[in-house]
Write a protein that holds these residues in place. Structure first.
Motif, PDB file in Angstrom:
ATOM      1  N   ALA A  91       0.983  -1.190  -0.055  1.00  0.00           N
ATOM      2  CA  ALA A  91      -0.077   0.112  -0.092  1.00  0.00           C
ATOM      3  C   ALA A  91       0.804   1.258  -0.007  1.00  0.00           C
ATOM      4  N   GLY A  92       2.042   1.217   1.044  1.00  0.00           N
ATOM      5  CA  GLY A  92       2.915   2.244   0.758  1.00  0.00           C
ATOM      6  C   GLY A  92       3.535   2.562  -0.586  1.00  0.00           C
ATOM      7  N   ASP A  93       3.794   1.384  -1.042  1.00  0.00           N
ATOM      8  CA  ASP A  93       4.404   1.669  -2.615  1.00  0.00           C
ATOM      9  C   ASP A  93       3.590   2.095  -3.418  1.00  0.00           C
ATOM     10  N   GLN A  94       2.087   1.883  -3.277  1.00  0.00           N
ATOM     11  CA  GLN A  94       1.136   2.459  -4.252  1.00  0.00           C
ATOM     12  C   GLN A  94       0.949   3.973  -3.999  1.00  0.00           C
ATOM     13  N   VAL A  95       1.093   4.215  -2.701  1.00  0.00           N
ATOM     14  CA  VAL A  95       0.944   5.771  -2.314  1.00  0.00           C
ATOM     15  C   VAL A  95       2.135   6.657  -2.867  1.00  0.00           C
ATOM     16  N   LEU A  96       3.049   5.997  -2.706  1.00  0.00           N
ATOM     17  CA  LEU A  96       4.518   6.761  -3.214  1.00  0.00           C
ATOM     18  C   LEU A  96       4.363   7.125  -4.933  1.00  0.00           C
ATOM     19  N   ARG A  97       4.006   5.778  -5.672  1.00  0.00           N
ATOM     20  CA  ARG A  97       3.719   5.822  -6.909  1.00  0.00           C
ATOM     21  C   ARG A  97       2.642   6.864  -7.352  1.00  0.00           C
ATOM     22  N   GLU A  98       1.665   7.088  -6.807  1.00  0.00           N
ATOM     23  CA  GLU A  98       0.491   7.837  -6.869  1.00  0.00           C
ATOM     24  C   GLU A  98       1.028   9.275  -6.666  1.00  0.00           C
ATOM     25  N   THR A  99       1.441   9.630  -5.652  1.00  0.00           N
ATOM     26  CA  THR A  99       2.188  10.903  -5.195  1.00  0.00           C
ATOM     27  C   THR A  99       3.117  11.295  -6.290  1.00  0.00           C
ATOM     28  N   ALA A 100       4.127  10.631  -6.756  1.00  0.00           N
ATOM     29  CA  ALA A 100       4.927  11.090  -7.591  1.00  0.00           C
ATOM     30  C   ALA A 100       4.087  11.377  -8.941  1.00  0.00           C
ATOM     31  N   ARG A 101       3.147  10.500  -9.175  1.00  0.00           N
ATOM     32  CA  ARG A 101       2.416  11.030 -10.674  1.00  0.00           C
ATOM     33  C   ARG A 101       1.824  12.219 -10.435  1.00  0.00           C
ATOM     34  N   ARG A 102       1.113  12.557  -9.143  1.00  0.00           N
ATOM     35  CA  ARG A 102       0.453  13.774  -9.014  1.00  0.00           C
ATOM     36  C   ARG A 102       1.574  14.902  -9.153  1.00  0.00           C
ATOM     37  N   LEU A 103       2.744  14.807  -8.658  1.00  0.00           N
ATOM     38  CA  LEU A 103       3.806  15.688  -8.840  1.00  0.00           C
ATOM     39  C   LEU A 103       4.049  16.097 -10.221  1.00  0.00           C
ATOM     40  N   MET A 104       4.160  14.872 -10.915  1.00  0.00           N
ATOM     41  CA  MET A 104       4.877  15.184 -12.064  1.00  0.00           C
ATOM     42  C   MET A 104       3.781  15.731 -13.236  1.00  0.00           C
ATOM     43  N   ASP A 105       2.454  15.455 -12.668  1.00  0.00           N
ATOM     44  CA  ASP A 105       1.502  16.015 -13.669  1.00  0.00           C
ATOM     45  C   ASP A 105       1.090  17.587 -13.252  1.00  0.00           C
ATOM     46  N   THR A 106       1.868  17.882 -12.170  1.00  0.00           N
ATOM     47  CA  THR A 106       1.749  19.230 -11.847  1.00  0.00           C
ATOM     48  C   THR A 106       2.753  20.297 -12.225  1.00  0.00           C
ATOM     49  N   ILE A 107       3.915  19.832 -12.272  1.00  0.00           N
ATOM     50  CA  ILE A 107       5.276  20.653 -12.313  1.00  0.00           C
ATOM     51  C   ILE A 107       5.461  20.779 -13.937  1.00  0.00           C
ATOM     52  N   LYS A 115       7.566  21.317 -17.515  1.00  0.00           N
ATOM     53  CA  LYS A 115       8.509  20.418 -18.421  1.00  0.00           C
ATOM     54  C   LYS A 115       9.901  20.245 -18.080  1.00  0.00           C
ATOM     55  N   ALA A 116      10.080  21.685 -17.732  1.00  0.00           N
ATOM     56  CA  ALA A 116      11.583  21.916 -17.280  1.00  0.00           C
ATOM     57  C   ALA A 116      12.032  21.594 -15.811  1.00  0.00           C
ATOM     58  N   ASP A 117      11.110  21.424 -15.191  1.00  0.00           N
ATOM     59  CA  ASP A 117      11.184  21.111 -13.688  1.00  0.00           C
ATOM     60  C   ASP A 117      11.898  19.574 -13.630  1.00  0.00           C
ATOM     61  N   LEU A 130      13.605  23.687  -9.622  1.00  0.00           N
ATOM     62  CA  LEU A 130      12.810  24.495 -10.208  1.00  0.00           C
ATOM     63  C   LEU A 130      13.567  25.697 -11.020  1.00  0.00           C
ATOM     64  N   PRO A 131      14.061  25.333 -12.008  1.00  0.00           N
ATOM     65  CA  PRO A 131      15.015  26.545 -12.753  1.00  0.00           C
ATOM     66  C   PRO A 131      13.947  27.655 -13.235  1.00  0.00           C
ATOM     67  N   GLN A 132      14.616  28.887 -13.186  1.00  0.00           N
ATOM     68  CA  GLN A 132      13.996  30.369 -13.667  1.00  0.00           C
ATOM     69  C   GLN A 132      12.565  30.313 -12.884  1.00  0.00           C
ATOM     70  N   THR A 133      12.671  30.125 -11.659  1.00  0.00           N
ATOM     71  CA  THR A 133      11.563  30.352 -10.567  1.00  0.00           C
ATOM     72  C   THR A 133      12.076  31.506  -9.746  1.00  0.00           C
ATOM     73  N   ARG A 134      11.232  32.428  -9.755  1.00  0.00           N
ATOM     74  CA  ARG A 134      11.708  33.686  -8.737  1.00  0.00           C
ATOM     75  C   ARG A 134      11.180  33.431  -7.371  1.00  0.00           C
ATOM     76  N   GLU A 135      12.055  34.024  -6.403  1.00  0.00           N
ATOM     77  CA  GLU A 135      11.919  33.699  -4.986  1.00  0.00           C
ATOM     78  C   GLU A 135      10.303  34.092  -4.650  1.00  0.00           C
ATOM     79  N   GLU A 136       9.705  35.178  -5.072  1.00  0.00           N
ATOM     80  CA  GLU A 136       8.687  35.672  -4.868  1.00  0.00           C
ATOM     81  C   GLU A 136       7.355  34.734  -4.968  1.00  0.00           C
ATOM     82  N   ASP A 137       7.850  33.773  -5.983  1.00  0.00           N
ATOM     83  CA  ASP A 137       6.846  32.948  -6.703  1.00  0.00           C
ATOM     84  C   ASP A 137       6.866  31.499  -5.659  1.00  0.00           C
ATOM     85  N   LEU A 138       7.824  31.201  -4.894  1.00  0.00           N
ATOM     86  CA  LEU A 138       8.075  30.185  -4.370  1.00  0.00           C
ATOM     87  C   LEU A 138       6.850  29.785  -3.502  1.00  0.00           C
TER      88      LEU A 138
END
Length: 620
Positions: A499-515, A517-519, A533-541
């Motif tokens: 179950a933990g592996d499935q949670v890890l895999r799904e969490t990674a998928r949601r992250l990759m769908d959000t970031i 292409k350059a991240d 996070l290249p070319q990301t301003r400090e005020e946007d973090l």
């Protein structure tokens, strides 16, 4: 002049009529014929003139003998000096009745005693060595009559017959020289002007006949030569010109069985061999160019998606296909497909072979327009499939080794395509593509975490060093985010590690769908993730971190346990972010600051975002 097929050379276009072979041969034949006719005519004319001259001379001898005999009788009649006037009168009658032009009677010394030509009377003609008085100096009776053509002082042409007046017994009444055998000479002249005019007319007529025959022969030779030789040669010249212009389909028609027909057949055979050699050369150039370009372009990209897109782009440029799609199986348990009909990649889960054989909807969509049965046959047999249908050539090239499918190339080429693929080319192409896919799989396996499909820690740290160097050199922004799944140990303890592996895999998928292409998403360790996070301003973090946190926690993770037990597990993450400080800052320090921000987020109650700024050391 028309530009030739080779630089720096020119090929003659239209041939002027006066340079045509038929005209040259016809004119030459006409000149030869006219010359032959003139020579033959001249010989015939000379022969005719000789015969005519002989006949005329014989006739002249007869007439001259009669005239001389008549005049001798008149002279023997006596009368003294007055007798010569009578001789002159009688000679004049011969001119009218015998067709004689002029009659003169000479004494032995050449003095003119009587003549029908008043200008000669009382004069004298040289008898010694005078061509105009042939035989006059010999005074030998047996040699007369003597005939010769002469020209007088006025330019008049005469046939002169000289006859002798022999010494007779009757002459002794007036002449007492018993040793004399001749008493005088009779010159009978026949006008040659009509004869010369007739000969000239015959020569002109013969020349005209020769010219007419020459013209007729010219036309006949030109017609025969053009029909039998020139037209077939012109066809060959035209065909050769089309070939020189690049039309390799040009062929000379074989219209006869003669030498030119054999020449046209051999010419066509030669062109067939040249076309075959050109086709082989083009195929060889195509293969070498295609394979070289593939090796160069694919080697620049190791990511499987980039490899697939590059393969399709190169094949579009080199083969000009009607349709092309390239499937490749990645090392992370997914497959991708690039197609010339879609800018976006098709991406599927699981192995490639079952997706193609099982007619998975996404795979069928990627194969739309290509014979599905051919693609499935290539997958099942791992052998090249070639076929023709709908006016196009279709081929499916399976990629793989050891009985395992790692990729598939499908392509359709219409009849108007620039090239025609053959089995040898496709086999070589398949070998190179298999190597490219295997290299990409090995690369992906080396830099990818197999569970989450994020990049592994070693790869991520190397990329972060590169990003830090680029940020420092070009003065561009850089930041990192550290994420940790809240209470992950509780999930493992409560539901088990699957179950933990499935949670890890799904969490990674949601992250990759959000970031973006350059991240770069990285599994940093355990339940921790690092995102560059290249070319990301400090005020946007703060906004970036909040977006990541919300994406992970947007919905419970659906977990399937053995026995088809389905659980809905709520998952949240704590996020810490830090920005790069520029000159003097290091990647390790950047990670340490982001980890510090993550610690604050977890200490502050978890499921929240903390940012460490570039100046003051951090803020909530």
């Amino acid at each position: 002049m028309v530009a030739g097929a080779y630089p720096g050379r020119e090929v003659p276009g239209h041939v002027p009529w006066w340079q045509r072979i038929s005209v040259r041969i016809g004119v030459g034949a006409m000149l030869v014929l006219v010359a032959a006719l003139v020579v033959v005519g001249w010989l015939v004319t000379r022969q005719e003139e000789r015969l005519y001259g002989e006949q005329h001379t014989a006739h002249a001898h007869k007439i001259s003998s009669l005239v001389a005999e008549g005049l001798v009788r008149r002279m023997l009649a006596g009368g003294g000096a007055a007798a010569w006037d009578g001789v002159t009168r009688e000679a004049s009658t011969y001119i009218e009745t015998a067709g004689v032009g002029r009659i003169s009677v000479l004494a032995r010394n050449g003095s003119v005693k009587a003549s029908t030509d008043p200008s000669l009377r009382g004069g004298s003609i040289e008898v010694a060595g005078n061509p105009a008085c042939p035989g006059c100096d010999g005074m030998v009776p047996e040699q007369f009559p003597v005939t010769r053509a002469v020209v007088d002082a006025a330019g008049q042409h005469w046939l002169r017959v000289v006859s002798a007046v022999p010494a007779r017994p009757e002459c002794k009444g007036c002449h007492q020289d018993p040793g004399e055998k001749l008493r005088g000479l009779v010159l009978v002249d026949f006008d040659l002007t009509p004869l010369n005019q007739a000969a000239a007319e015959r020569r002109r007529g013969l020349l005209l006949i020769g010219l007419a025959c020459g013209l007729v022969s010219l036309v006949l030779i030109y017609w025969l030569f053009r029909r039998s030789v020139l037209e077939p040669v012109e066809v060959l010249v035209d065909t050769a010109g089309r070939l020189a212009g690049g039309d390799l389909q040009a062929r000379a028609p074989v219209a006869e069985r003669g030498e030119l027909g054999h020449l046209a057949a051999h010419f066509n055979h030669m062109v067939d061999r040249i076309e075959d050699q050109v086709a082989r050369l083009e195929s060889s150039n195509l293969e070498s160019g295609l394979l070289y370009t593939l090796v160069v372009e694919v080697s620049r990209n190791m990511e499987m998606s980039a490899v697939a897109s590059t393969v399709v782009r190169v094949l579009e440029q080199k083969l000009a296909p009607a349709f092309v799609a390239f499937f490749a199986e990645s090392a992370d348990g997914t497959w991708v497909c690039a197609s010339d009909r879609s800018e976006a990649l098709f991406t599927g889960e699981g192995a490639l072979a079952p997706a193609l054989l099982g007619q998975e909807p996404l795979a069928r969509e990627a194969l739309d327009g290509f014979p599905l049965s051919m693609a499935q046959a290539a997958v099942a047999s791992l052998e090249l499939q070639l076929g023709v249908g709908g006016g196009a050539l279709h081929f499916a090239v399976p990629l793989g080794s050891g009985g395992r499918l790692s990729g598939l190339l499908v392509c359709s080429m219409e009849g108007a395509s620039r090239v025609q693929a053959d089995e040898e080319l496709l086999a070589n192409l398949g070998g190179h593509l298999t190597l490219a896919v295997e290299n990409s799989r090995n690369y992906t396996g080396a830099v990818t975490d197999p569970l989450t499909r994020c990049r592994n820690r070693r790869y991520g740290l190397a990329r972060l060093d590169e990003a830090a160097y680029a940020s420092r050199r070009h003065e561009i922004e850089l930041a990192v985010a550290m994420l940790d799944i809240d209470h992950f140990k509780r999930i493992n303890d409560s539901h088990g590690h699957p179950a933990g592996d499935q949670v890890l895999r799904e969490t990674a998928r949601r992250l990759m769908d959000t970031i973006r292409k350059a991240d770069v998403p990285i599994r940093y360790g355990g339940e921790e993730f690092l995102v560059i996070l290249p070319q990301t301003r400090e005020e946007d973090l703060a906004a970036v971190g909040e977006r990541l946190r919300a994406a992970v926690g947007a919905a419970p993770v659906r977990v399937v346990l053995p026995g088809n037990v389905v659980l809905e597990i709520a998952v949240s993450v704590s996020v810490g972010l830090a920005s790069y400080r520029g000159e003097g800052d290091e990647a390790d320090a950047l990670i340490a600051r982001a980890d510090q921000a993550l610690y604050r987020a977890k200490a502050g109650g978890r499921n929240r975002v903390e940012v460490v700024g570039g100046d003051d050391g951090g803020q909530a």
